[in-house]
Scaffold this motif. Structure first.
Motif, PDB file in Angstrom:
ATOM      1  N   UNK A 211      35.620  93.957 -40.995  1.00 32.75           N
ATOM      2  CA  UNK A 211      34.415  94.701 -40.618  1.00 32.75           C
ATOM      3  C   UNK A 211      34.860  96.097 -40.216  1.00 32.75           C
ATOM      4  N   UNK A 212      34.264  97.125 -40.839  1.00 33.21           N
ATOM      5  CA  UNK A 212      34.591  98.511 -40.509  1.00 33.21           C
ATOM      6  C   UNK A 212      33.334  99.277 -40.144  1.00 33.21           C
ATOM      7  N   UNK A 213      33.325  99.851 -38.934  1.00 35.11           N
ATOM      8  CA  UNK A 213      32.307 100.814 -38.522  1.00 35.11           C
ATOM      9  C   UNK A 213      33.006 102.163 -38.419  1.00 35.11           C
ATOM     10  N   UNK A 214      32.487 103.171 -39.104  1.00 34.02           N
ATOM     11  CA  UNK A 214      33.155 104.471 -39.092  1.00 34.02           C
ATOM     12  C   UNK A 214      32.133 105.593 -39.058  1.00 34.02           C
ATOM     13  N   UNK A 215      32.364 106.574 -38.187  1.00 36.90           N
ATOM     14  CA  UNK A 215      31.465 107.707 -38.038  1.00 36.90           C
ATOM     15  C   UNK A 215      31.596 108.709 -39.166  1.00 36.90           C
ATOM     16  N   UNK A 216      30.810 109.787 -39.057  1.00 39.29           N
ATOM     17  CA  UNK A 216      30.881 110.840 -40.054  1.00 39.29           C
ATOM     18  C   UNK A 216      29.540 111.413 -40.431  1.00 39.29           C
ATOM     19  N   UNK A 217      28.448 110.799 -39.981  1.00 40.83           N
ATOM     20  CA  UNK A 217      27.122 111.314 -40.293  1.00 40.83           C
ATOM     21  C   UNK A 217      26.545 112.111 -39.141  1.00 40.83           C
ATOM     22  N   UNK A 218      25.282 112.533 -39.319  1.00 39.81           N
ATOM     23  CA  UNK A 218      24.579 113.227 -38.242  1.00 39.81           C
ATOM     24  C   UNK A 218      24.279 112.289 -37.088  1.00 39.81           C
ATOM     25  N   UNK A 219      24.124 111.018 -37.393  1.00 43.19           N
ATOM     26  CA  UNK A 219      23.910 110.012 -36.374  1.00 43.19           C
ATOM     27  C   UNK A 219      25.157 109.163 -36.247  1.00 43.19           C
ATOM     28  N   UNK A 220      25.290 108.489 -35.116  1.00 42.90           N
ATOM     29  CA  UNK A 220      26.426 107.593 -34.919  1.00 42.90           C
ATOM     30  C   UNK A 220      26.262 106.351 -35.782  1.00 42.90           C
ATOM     31  N   UNK A 221      27.307 105.995 -36.497  1.00 39.30           N
ATOM     32  CA  UNK A 221      27.321 104.719 -37.207  1.00 39.30           C
ATOM     33  C   UNK A 221      27.548 103.598 -36.205  1.00 39.30           C
ATOM     34  N   UNK A 222      27.063 102.400 -36.528  1.00 37.08           N
ATOM     35  CA  UNK A 222      27.354 101.294 -35.638  1.00 37.08           C
ATOM     36  C   UNK A 222      26.327 100.199 -35.677  1.00 37.08           C
ATOM     37  N   UNK A 223      26.385  99.357 -34.632  1.00 36.57           N
ATOM     38  CA  UNK A 223      25.454  98.249 -34.443  1.00 36.57           C
ATOM     39  C   UNK A 223      24.816  98.420 -33.074  1.00 36.57           C
ATOM     40  N   UNK A 224      23.489  98.251 -33.013  1.00 36.63           N
ATOM     41  CA  UNK A 224      22.733  98.550 -31.797  1.00 36.63           C
ATOM     42  C   UNK A 224      21.676  97.484 -31.558  1.00 36.63           C
ATOM     43  N   UNK A 225      21.623  96.942 -30.351  1.00 36.15           N
ATOM     44  CA  UNK A 225      20.462  96.186 -29.897  1.00 36.15           C
ATOM     45  C   UNK A 225      19.949  96.882 -28.645  1.00 36.15           C
ATOM     46  N   UNK A 226      18.627  97.058 -28.555  1.00 37.71           N
ATOM     47  CA  UNK A 226      18.117  97.831 -27.425  1.00 37.71           C
ATOM     48  C   UNK A 226      16.678  97.487 -27.096  1.00 37.71           C
ATOM     49  N   UNK A 227      16.348  97.710 -25.822  1.00 38.83           N
ATOM     50  CA  UNK A 227      14.989  97.663 -25.307  1.00 38.83           C
ATOM     51  C   UNK A 227      14.657  99.068 -24.821  1.00 38.83           C
ATOM     52  N   UNK A 228      13.586  99.662 -25.333  1.00 41.42           N
ATOM     53  CA  UNK A 228      13.237 101.014 -24.913  1.00 41.42           C
ATOM     54  C   UNK A 228      12.603 100.997 -23.533  1.00 41.42           C
ATOM     55  N   UNK A 229      12.292 102.182 -23.004  1.00 37.20           N
ATOM     56  CA  UNK A 229      11.685 102.283 -21.682  1.00 37.20           C
ATOM     57  C   UNK A 229      10.306 101.638 -21.640  1.00 37.20           C
ATOM     58  N   UNK A 230       9.679 101.443 -22.793  1.00 33.37           N
ATOM     59  CA  UNK A 230       8.387 100.768 -22.845  1.00 33.37           C
ATOM     60  C   UNK A 230       8.528  99.261 -22.972  1.00 33.37           C
ATOM     61  N   UNK A 231       9.751  98.778 -23.203  1.00 28.97           N
ATOM     62  CA  UNK A 231       9.969  97.359 -23.440  1.00 28.97           C
ATOM     63  C   UNK A 231      10.038  96.547 -22.163  1.00 28.97           C
ATOM     64  N   UNK A 232       9.739  95.248 -22.300  1.00 24.23           N
ATOM     65  CA  UNK A 232       9.751  94.368 -21.130  1.00 24.23           C
ATOM     66  C   UNK A 232      10.573  93.112 -21.356  1.00 24.23           C
ATOM     67  N   UNK A 233      11.225  92.989 -22.491  1.00 25.84           N
ATOM     68  CA  UNK A 233      11.959  91.767 -22.790  1.00 25.84           C
ATOM     69  C   UNK A 233      13.458  91.933 -22.629  1.00 25.84           C
TER      70      UNK A 233
END
Length: 289
Positions: A211-233
């Motif tokens: 498994x390779x995650x590598x940067x180089x774009x305008x956004x960060x490459x990767x894997x993300x799980x998130x709850x935003x400020x509006x989220x409750x879970x």
């Protein structure tokens, strides 16, 4: 209910481009419109080589009352999703969605192939912005799965994602990838996120080699799980099982919450080695290696 769309093409199936006036893209879609009652159909494609290019889309969705269907792709040799429409309004991809006014459960996006490529801002998405859980994105690519690059006209990178929008009420689905070699590079991302009430899904990766995650774009490459400020879970986990893990050039593995729930964990099982070079590993949950 809306009927299913089933395509059997022994050699290849190619969807590419948009109309001359830019108002419509090439597509195979099954949709329940606002005011409609019933399940949207599945979209099933069986072929050797699948190409979805230049903003073309394969999808199932609902804006009415009823579940979205599944997108089921079996490409015996390869599946390629690449690029965006000239007008920049749509990206190539496969989706199952519950829209803002929809009430129903989202379908899955399931891809079985040997080589999967998702390039130049193309997306594989299971989402809900209405009332109901999002589906899963399930990928089984026996040789390789590659997510590389960003769109030219749109800011987003190539991705596989399950998401709950700000107006959505429901749980996010999982992003599941089984392959030999996985590459996520140059702004591409794997995402399980929620902006509304409900838990985020998990990102589950199992590779026999690397498994390779590598940067180089305008956004960060990767894997993300998130709850935003509006989220409750609760946030989902990122679980990686592989022989060799490489996180390079500013790539990110992140679980976070800006809302009321707990963040998930990052769980890494790298049988041979794990290399972190210029990486960021962010979590408000836990990290287990």
């Amino acid at each position: 209910d809306v009927g299913n769309i089933t395509i059997n093409a022994s050699e290849s199936a190619i969807f590419a481009g948009e109309t001359r006036n830019g108002l419509a893209v090439s597509n195979a879609t099954s949709v329940v419109l606002p005011g409609g009652v019933g399940r949207s159909g599945n979209v099933e494609i069986f072929t050797s080589v699948l190409e979805v290019l230049d903003g073309a889309q394969i999808g199932s969705g609902t804006s009415g009352e009823g579940d979205a269907g599944d997108v089921i792709i079996n490409a015996r040799e390869s599946a390629l999703f690449a690029g965006e429409a000239i007008n920049g309004l749509t990206v190539s991809g496969a989706f199952s969605s519950v829209e803002d006014v929809g009430v129903g459960i989202g379908g899955n996006v399931e891809i079985v192939t040997v080589v999967l490529e998702v390039l130049d801002g193309a997306n594989l998405v299971a989402s809900t912005s209405g009332q109901g859980d999002a589906g899963d994105v399930i990928i089984n690519a026996s040789e390789s799965a590659t997510f590389i690059g960003e769109g030219v006209r749109r800011a987003g990178g190539s991705s596989a994602a399950s998401s709950v929008g700000e107006s959505g009420v429901g749980n996010g689905g999982n992003v599941e990838i089984v392959t030999s070699v996985l590459q996520v590079m140059d702004g591409a991302q794997l995402l399980a996120i929620t902006d509304g009430p409900g838990d985020a899904g998990n990102i589950l990766i199992n590779t026999s080699e690397t498994v390779t995650f590598a940067g180089g774009g305008r956004r960060a490459s990767g894997a993300f799980t998130s709850i935003s400020e509006n989220g409750t879970g609760s946030g989902g986990n990122i679980e990686l099982a592989t022989s060799i893990l490489e996180v390079l050039n500013g790539a990110v593995l992140a679980t976070d919450t800006g809302g009321m729930g707990d963040a998930g964990d990052v769980i890494i099982n790298a049988r041979d080695r794990a290399t972190f070079d210029g990486e960021i590993v962010l979590t408000l949950g836990g990290v287990r290696v």
